[in-house]
Design an enzyme around this catalytic site. Structure first.
Site, short mmCIF file in Angstrom:
data_model
loop_
_atom_site.label_atom_id
_atom_site.label_comp_id
_atom_site.label_asym_id
_atom_site.label_seq_id
_atom_site.Cartn_x
_atom_site.Cartn_y
_atom_site.Cartn_z
N HIS A 120 0.87 -1.18 0.00
CA HIS A 120 0.00 0.00 0.00
C HIS A 120 0.91 1.23 0.00
CE1 HIS A 120 -2.75 2.95 1.90
NE2 HIS A 120 -3.76 2.14 1.61
N LYS A 147 -10.03 -0.62 10.91
CA LYS A 147 -10.20 -1.83 10.09
C LYS A 147 -10.45 -3.05 10.98
CE LYS A 147 -7.03 -0.08 6.54
NZ LYS A 147 -7.82 0.34 5.40
N GLN A 166 -4.14 -4.97 7.10
CA GLN A 166 -5.15 -5.88 6.54
C GLN A 166 -5.12 -7.26 7.17
OE1 GLN A 166 -7.57 -5.07 4.55
NE2 GLN A 166 -6.87 -3.01 4.03
N CYS A 178 -4.81 2.40 -3.58
CA CYS A 178 -3.56 2.94 -3.01
C CYS A 178 -2.41 1.95 -3.21
CB CYS A 178 -3.71 3.27 -1.53
SG CYS A 178 -4.86 4.58 -1.22
N ASP A 217 3.44 -4.45 8.07
CA ASP A 217 2.22 -3.65 7.96
C ASP A 217 1.05 -4.60 8.17
OD1 ASP A 217 -0.04 -2.33 7.17
OD2 ASP A 217 0.75 -1.65 5.23
C1 LIG Z 1 -2.14 -2.68 3.69
C2 LIG Z 1 -2.46 -1.32 4.20
N1 LIG Z 1 -1.51 -0.62 4.83
C3 LIG Z 1 -1.74 0.59 5.34
C4 LIG Z 1 -2.98 1.19 5.23
C5 LIG Z 1 -3.19 2.54 5.80
O1 LIG Z 1 -4.15 2.47 6.82
P1 LIG Z 1 -4.72 3.81 7.47
O2 LIG Z 1 -5.24 4.64 6.33
O3 LIG Z 1 -5.80 3.34 8.38
O4 LIG Z 1 -3.59 4.47 8.20
C6 LIG Z 1 -4.00 0.51 4.57
C7 LIG Z 1 -5.32 1.13 4.37
O5 LIG Z 1 -6.08 0.75 3.52
C8 LIG Z 1 -3.74 -0.78 4.06
O6 LIG Z 1 -4.69 -1.49 3.44
#
Ligand SMILES: Cc1ncc(COP(=O)(O)O)c(C=O)c1O
Length: 415
Positions: free
Chosen positions: A132, A235, A212, A373, A209
């Site tokens: 992402h 999430k 998800q 993203c 990370d």
């Molecule tokens: C894999 C992954 N990393 C990071 C993020 C960023 O999360 P946040 O926008 O809640 O900080 C997302 C959000 O969709 C994500 O799917």
């Protein structure tokens, strides 16, 4: 003969669980809402809504600074939330869990603070094609600041990492590996344990990370042996604006502060400031107290339902939806990793993903369309975007059938 091992599949009453989520009773025009945008943000159970509302109704005051009753109540609730998070991640100590705004801020904290202290010109940071933007851009900025370089673990056409490349990529110049545990765009589950083991053997620090993965997988940061782990509360059925950065105490203790101000200091003079220890050193200013309490309530709610029952239901949903959507003419699934959770991405010949999303919305079905993203991943796959249905344990088999029926309609409309 005893019956087949049905008892090994935990019982799960999805209708009863749906009653816990007031928003699932929404109607979109004449249609009942079918919410399949859980990877973007999950809905909140009454337990979370009540925890936040009770906090403001009964216990709100600023934390850590007051000697009065309410401040002690709020401080206690905030600290308890950290204990709940630490248990959820199986962290060795609660102070290893820093409350942040979300996965994005957690990754930025490490990129900025760890990056400043450890990255030098010529160093390398290893990412994967699946990342992402939140796990790409902070590293690019950190790399540019010192003259370090970004390298990438490639994928195959199914969306699985090509780990054969890992040993070549893991040179002594690699100081940090930052990897998602589950791809938000494809649902691929990444073998992070294996990557962490090999990265450590090569002397690199690893950030996972978990944005998800936390809603779908059982997480054990000590078993994974990751150095950092970031996730977002929203999430995980918790509030927006709260998330967690886990870091091994020995690493966090050596990092310079990320942001500075009140609550993170030991002593301030105009000449010099000394900082508090963990976790306060990384929580400057008044934190999101209600968010942390709501996140604690979300984790307790999930604990009560039981991970295995949720995971088994989600498996059935994804398998059923995958078969139904695959059967639609001119639909191509994007991301067919052997190990997947939560996400069904697809394209339909001759129909833009945004048109699919708009037509499904007119049927009350919420999905996401676009690059999710993950533009470098889309470039690798040779597409500009996908339509993405993403599932949570409160979704039903009937909802996935409605999704497939609506997609057939889209197909007919576009001939
Ligand atoms: C894999 C992954 N990393 C990071 C993020 C960023 O999360 P946040 O926008 O809640 O900080 C997302 C959000 O969709 C994500 O799917």
């Amino acid at each position: 003969m005893p019956p087949p091992a049905a008892s090994t599949v935990p019982a799960f009453d999805v209708a009863a669980v749906r009653e816990d989520f007031p928003i699932l009773a929404t109607r979109v025009g004449t249609h009942p809402l079918i919410y399949l945008d859980n990877a973007a943000s999950a809905q909140k159970p009454r337990a979370v809504i009540d925890a936040v509302s009770d906090y403001y109704a009964l216990r709100h005051a600023n934390i850590h600074r007051g000697v009065h009753y309410l401040s002690a109540e709020a401080t206690d609730a905030y600290d308890q939330a950290r204990v709940t998070v630490a248990k959820f991640l199986n962290a060795a100590e609660p102070r290893e869990c820093i409350f942040v705004r979300g996965a994005t801020e957690g990754i930025n904290l490490v990129a900025s603070s760890w990056g400043r202290a450890n990255l030098r010109a010529g160093d390398e940071i290893l990412l994967t094609t699946l990342e992402h933007h939140a796990n790409i851009v902070p590293w690019q900025i950190a790399a540019e600041t010192v003259g370090a370089k970004i390298k990438v673990i490639p994928i195959n056409d199914r969306g699985e990492l090509l780990l054969d490349h890992l040993d070549t990529l893991l040179t002594p110049r690699v100081k940090l590996v930052a990897i998602t545990q589950v791809s938000n765009a494809l649902g691929t589950v990444v073998p992070v344990r294996e990557i962490i083991r090999r990265a450590h053997a090569a002397g690199a620090v690893v950030l996972v990370d978990g944005a998800q993965s936390v809603p779908h997988l059982r997480i054990d940061v000590r078993e994974l042996d990751c150095d950092f782990f970031a996730f977002s509360g929203h999430k995980l059925f918790g509030p927006t604006g709260i998330g967690v950065l886990y870091g091994k105490a020995a690493l966090l203790e050596k990092l310079p502060p990320y942001q500075s101000g009140g609550d993170m200091i030991e002593r301030v003079t105009f000449e010099k400031t000394t900082f508090r220890g963990l976790p306060e050193r990384f929580e400057a200013g008044t934190p999101d107290i209600s968010g942390a309490i709501g996140l604690g309530a979300a984790i307790r709610y999930l604990d009560k339902l039981g991970h295995d029952a949720l995971a088994a239901h989600e498996r059935r949903l994804l398998d059923h939806a995958t078969a139904a959507v695959r059967a639609i003419p001119d639909v191509r699934l994007i991301g067919e990793a052997a190990d997947k959770v939560g996400v069904l991405s697809f394209v339909m010949d001759g129909v833009h993903p945004h048109d699919i999303g708009t037509i499904l919305d007119s049927e009350g079905i919420a999905i996401r369309a676009g690059h999710h993203c993950a533009q470098p991943l889309m470039q690798r796959l040779g597409i500009t975007g996908t339509a993405r249905a993403s599932f949570a344990f409160y979704n039903t088999i009937e909802e996935t059938d409605r999704l497939a029926a609506a997609l057939l309609k889209v197909k007919k409309m576009f001939g």
